[in-house]
Enzyme design. Structure first.
Site, short mmCIF file in Angstrom:
data_model
loop_
_atom_site.label_atom_id
_atom_site.label_comp_id
_atom_site.label_asym_id
_atom_site.label_seq_id
_atom_site.Cartn_x
_atom_site.Cartn_y
_atom_site.Cartn_z
N ARG A 1 3.06 -9.09 -23.83
CA ARG A 1 2.17 -8.54 -24.91
C ARG A 1 3.18 -7.97 -25.91
O ARG A 1 4.30 -7.69 -25.86
CB ARG A 1 1.47 -7.02 -24.57
CG ARG A 1 0.25 -7.34 -23.76
CD ARG A 1 -1.09 -8.18 -24.52
NE ARG A 1 -2.13 -8.29 -23.96
CZ ARG A 1 -2.31 -9.60 -23.06
NH1 ARG A 1 -1.56 -10.49 -23.12
NH2 ARG A 1 -3.40 -9.67 -22.28
N GLU B 1 -1.66 -10.51 -34.07
CA GLU B 1 -1.99 -11.97 -33.92
C GLU B 1 -3.19 -12.44 -34.58
O GLU B 1 -4.32 -11.46 -34.49
CB GLU B 1 -2.41 -12.13 -32.26
CG GLU B 1 -1.03 -11.81 -31.77
CD GLU B 1 -1.15 -12.10 -30.01
OE1 GLU B 1 -2.21 -12.36 -29.51
OE2 GLU B 1 -0.09 -11.79 -29.17
N HIS C 1 -0.27 -17.42 -28.21
CA HIS C 1 -0.62 -16.64 -27.13
C HIS C 1 -1.96 -17.63 -26.32
O HIS C 1 -2.91 -17.40 -25.98
CB HIS C 1 -1.63 -15.64 -27.70
CG HIS C 1 -1.94 -14.75 -26.66
ND1 HIS C 1 -1.92 -13.14 -26.85
CD2 HIS C 1 -1.87 -14.57 -25.42
CE1 HIS C 1 -2.21 -12.73 -25.61
NE2 HIS C 1 -2.07 -13.49 -24.61
P1 NDP Z 1 0.84 -7.76 -12.75
O1 NDP Z 1 0.20 -6.46 -12.67
O2 NDP Z 1 0.73 -8.59 -11.58
O3 NDP Z 1 2.64 -7.35 -12.77
C1 NDP Z 1 3.08 -6.39 -13.42
C2 NDP Z 1 4.57 -6.04 -13.06
O4 NDP Z 1 4.97 -4.94 -13.98
C3 NDP Z 1 4.18 -5.33 -11.61
O5 NDP Z 1 5.05 -6.01 -10.98
C4 NDP Z 1 4.87 -3.99 -11.93
O6 NDP Z 1 5.56 -3.57 -10.88
C5 NDP Z 1 5.45 -3.84 -13.10
N1 NDP Z 1 5.41 -2.88 -14.09
C6 NDP Z 1 4.43 -2.31 -14.41
N2 NDP Z 1 4.78 -1.15 -15.08
C7 NDP Z 1 6.22 -1.17 -15.22
C8 NDP Z 1 7.09 -0.48 -15.96
N3 NDP Z 1 6.83 0.80 -16.51
N4 NDP Z 1 8.55 -0.67 -15.77
C9 NDP Z 1 8.75 -1.65 -14.88
N5 NDP Z 1 8.02 -2.51 -14.10
C10 NDP Z 1 6.43 -2.03 -14.64
O7 NDP Z 1 0.58 -8.61 -13.96
P2 NDP Z 1 0.60 -10.11 -14.22
O8 NDP Z 1 1.98 -10.50 -13.91
O9 NDP Z 1 -0.60 -11.03 -13.97
O10 NDP Z 1 0.59 -9.93 -15.92
C11 NDP Z 1 1.46 -9.10 -16.64
C12 NDP Z 1 1.09 -8.93 -18.00
O11 NDP Z 1 1.07 -10.31 -18.72
C13 NDP Z 1 -0.49 -8.71 -18.35
O12 NDP Z 1 -0.60 -7.20 -18.48
C14 NDP Z 1 -0.73 -9.13 -19.73
O13 NDP Z 1 -0.72 -8.29 -20.58
C15 NDP Z 1 0.35 -10.36 -19.87
N6 NDP Z 1 -0.48 -11.74 -19.90
C16 NDP Z 1 -0.35 -12.49 -20.74
C17 NDP Z 1 -0.92 -13.82 -20.61
C18 NDP Z 1 -0.57 -14.93 -21.71
O14 NDP Z 1 -1.48 -15.49 -22.23
N7 NDP Z 1 0.84 -14.64 -22.46
C19 NDP Z 1 -1.68 -14.20 -19.62
C20 NDP Z 1 -1.87 -13.09 -18.48
C21 NDP Z 1 -1.16 -12.18 -18.85
P3 NDP Z 1 5.67 -2.11 -10.18
O15 NDP Z 1 4.28 -1.44 -10.00
O16 NDP Z 1 6.59 -2.13 -9.19
O17 NDP Z 1 6.38 -1.38 -11.51
#
Ligand code: NDP
Length: 308
Positions: free
Chosen positions: A226, A255, A274
């Site tokens: 994001r 965007e 995006h």
């Molecule tokens: P997930 O929820 O599977 O993964 C998110 C990861 O981030 C988890 O491993 C979590 O691990 C970690 N995390 C969360 N908060 C923190 C923090 N403060 N510090 C460090 N690590 C953190 O999501 P996805 O992988 O499916 O998607 C990630 C993001 O990608 C989405 O939220 C979305 O905004 C974006 N996205 C973009 C797309 C595009 O078209 N470009 C399409 C789809 C998604 P832990 O809990 O161990 O911290």
């Protein structure tokens, strides 16, 4: 556990063809209907939508047709006792391949050759500029579905992959996991830093001037998560001042990226619209997720991807 009707809000059109999506439920045991704004819902209804809406809080369950659900008021859902689920868990290959493609392009200079092709120019780069991703270090910030999708593919290309997450749960392809407090240490040695974090109050503006200063001068930032996770003005300055070498960006603070953004004209920046998750079978992937959750709902089980 009664769920008797599934409504598909027409806003899903932002990401998938709405008719084809409804069609994917043709063999489903309950009616699935396309709706616009101003509909009334009750607890026997499930709603699949891309945009939030006050009226959805009257439904029995709401599914957000995207992974990033920051537009939804999760507190309101928690208060209303309405489960909200998102479309996480299906973007490992799509967004993963985009991130890998970006790193390969930046290393092997494909983007520069295409720029020169547009000018009918047979271009010869400086000897020092091209490199291989093999043996280079990648730091993945956020190790969920997309982070793992990138990590396993990067591992397959012979990259050294480390990552940052809050929990220390191991991830395939990742050799070392850092906690958020060790962010600077994690990114300081990396040739590529890929952002796959959700946008939350903790990650808002996470990458700014101090982080770009901590990164290598020959490093590249890849943001497929994001826009607001990165301070965009600081990123532009970091590239202009040579603090980092460039970036590949699928997401932006605003965007579409405004015409006047300096990012458009930077040779070492890849601007993408995006569309990291774009695939011609996205509607089927989301439909599978929704069907799975309807089954969980009926069985009184925990819903997959519940975010509120
Ligand atoms: P997930 O929820 O599977 O993964 C998110 C990861 O981030 C988890 O491993 C979590 O691990 C970690 N995390 C969360 N908060 C923190 C923090 N403060 N510090 C460090 N690590 C953190 O999501 P996805 O992988 O499916 O998607 C990630 C993001 O990608 C989405 O939220 C979305 O905004 C974006 N996205 C973009 C797309 C595009 O078209 N470009 C399409 C789809 C998604 P832990 O809990 O161990 O911290």
């Amino acid at each position: 556990n009664d769920l008797e009707q599934l409504y598909v809000h027409e806003s899903v059109e932002n990401v998938i063809p709405k008719e084809a999506f409804v069609e994917a439920f043709s063999d489903f045991p309950i009616p699935v209907e396309l709706v616009g704004d101003g509909e009334e819902y009750d607890e026997r209804d499930g709603v699949v939508t891309y945009v939030p809406g006050e009226e959805f809080l009257d439904a029995g369950w709401v599914h957000c047709a995207r992974a990033g659900y920051d537009a939804f008021d999760t507190e309101a859902y928690a208060e209303a006792g309405v489960p909200l689920t998102n479309s996480s868990g299906i973007h490992g290959a799509t967004v993963g391949e985009v991130a890998i493609g970006c790193m390969l392009s930046l290393a092997r200079m494909l983007h520069v050759y295409r720029d020169n092709q547009n000018e009918t120019h047979w271009y010869t780069p400086d000897y020092e500029r091209p490199f291989t991703v093999e043996n280079e270090r990648l730091c993945v910030l956020g190790l969920g579905t997309i982070g793992e999708g990138i990590a396993t593919r990067a591992d397959g290309l012979g990259m050294e992959v480390v990552g940052v997450r809050r929990s220390d749960e191991p991830v395939p392809g990742v050799s070392e996991i850092y906690g958020p407090d060790d962010l600077h240490e994690a990114i300081s040695d990396a040739r590529f830093v890929a952002i796959t974090l959700p946008h939350t109050p903790e990650t808002d503006g996470l990458l700014s001037t101090p982080e770009f200063e901590a990164m290598r001068e020959d490093s590249y930032l890849v943001n497929v998560a994001r826009g607001p996770i990165v301070d965009e003005d600081a990123l532009v300055s970091a590239i202009e001042d040579g603090e980092i070498a460039g970036a590949a960006l699928d997401v932006f603070e605003t965007e579409p990226l405004p015409d006047q953004s300096p990012l458009w004209d930077m040779e070492e920046v890849l601007v993408m619209p995006h569309k990291g998750s774009a695939t011609n079978r996205y509607h089927l992937d989301i439909a599978d997720l929704v069907k799975e959750n309807v089954e969980h709902y009926w069985a009184g089980e925990e819903l997959r991807n519940r975010v509120a």
